[in-house]
Scaffold this active site. Structure first.
Site, PDB file in Angstrom:
ATOM      1  N   TYR A 134     -13.994  53.533 115.129  1.00  0.00           N
ATOM      2  CA  TYR A 134     -13.107  54.074 115.657  1.00  0.00           C
ATOM      3  C   TYR A 134     -11.528  53.684 117.052  1.00  0.00           C
ATOM      4  O   TYR A 134     -12.506  53.085 117.847  1.00  0.00           O
ATOM      5  CB  TYR A 134     -12.440  55.503 115.675  1.00  0.00           C
ATOM      6  CG  TYR A 134     -13.647  56.426 116.895  1.00  0.00           C
ATOM      7  CD1 TYR A 134     -12.648  57.484 117.711  1.00  0.00           C
ATOM      8  CD2 TYR A 134     -14.966  56.308 116.096  1.00  0.00           C
ATOM      9  CE1 TYR A 134     -13.732  57.784 118.687  1.00  0.00           C
ATOM     10  CE2 TYR A 134     -15.635  57.279 117.620  1.00  0.00           C
ATOM     11  CZ  TYR A 134     -15.229  56.862 118.381  1.00  0.00           C
ATOM     12  OH  TYR A 134     -15.862  58.207 119.831  1.00  0.00           O
ATOM     13  N   LYS A 153      -3.260  44.378 111.518  1.00  0.00           N
ATOM     14  CA  LYS A 153      -4.447  43.499 112.011  1.00  0.00           C
ATOM     15  C   LYS A 153      -4.433  43.111 112.803  1.00  0.00           C
ATOM     16  O   LYS A 153      -3.081  42.842 112.932  1.00  0.00           O
ATOM     17  CB  LYS A 153      -4.969  42.495 110.582  1.00  0.00           C
ATOM     18  CG  LYS A 153      -5.507  41.363 110.558  1.00  0.00           C
ATOM     19  CD  LYS A 153      -5.820  40.007 109.456  1.00  0.00           C
ATOM     20  CE  LYS A 153      -6.319  39.150 109.299  1.00  0.00           C
ATOM     21  NZ  LYS A 153      -5.862  38.236 108.704  1.00  0.00           N
ATOM     22  N   SER A 194     -17.038  53.558 119.693  1.00  0.00           N
ATOM     23  CA  SER A 194     -15.701  53.609 119.313  1.00  0.00           C
ATOM     24  C   SER A 194     -15.289  52.136 119.437  1.00  0.00           C
ATOM     25  O   SER A 194     -16.793  50.956 120.408  1.00  0.00           O
ATOM     26  CB  SER A 194     -14.771  54.603 119.848  1.00  0.00           C
ATOM     27  OG  SER A 194     -15.236  53.963 121.481  1.00  0.00           O
TER      28      SER A 194
END
Length: 116
Positions: free
Chosen positions: A58, A9, A25
């Protein structure tokens, strides 16, 4: 039993760029990726604190030391430069393993996206 838990995180980083004309992305500073144990092409969830948007994309490796957080492609429509986001990745693991697993939680400076 296999469950999904938070693996990594980046808490409260600021969007520095939004590039609509790029193939989708999120570009993340390599220093932040290393600190959060994220790798290139890893799936992440991005949560926008400013507007409540949530999206999956991603990771693309950004230049080290720049503090870059850039949403690319269609994701660029879900943020504005200056928005504060949380970036999370998840891992699947055995229930017993998950009980002792410790995620990589990183709290960079929100103004600069630099590690504190």
């Amino acid at each position: 039993m296999i469950i999904e838990v938070c693996k990594s995180k980046l808490h409260k980083v600021t969007v520095t760029e939004a590039n609509l004309q790029y193939v989708g992305s999120i570009t993340i500073d390599q220093d932040l990726m290393d600190a959060a144990n994220l790798i290139e092409n890893e799936k992440v969830q991005v949560v926008n604190i400013n507007n409540g948007e949530r999206l999956d994309t991603y990771v693309i490796r950004g230049e080290r030391g720049t503090g870059v957080i850039c949403l690319n492609g269609p994701a660029a429509r879900k943020v504005a430069v200056g928005d504060v986001v949380i970036i999370m990745s998840y891992a699947q693991m055995d229930f017993e393993e998950a009980k002792t697993f410790k995620p990589w939680l990183v709290f960079p400076d929100t103004e600069t996206n630099k590690l504190i």
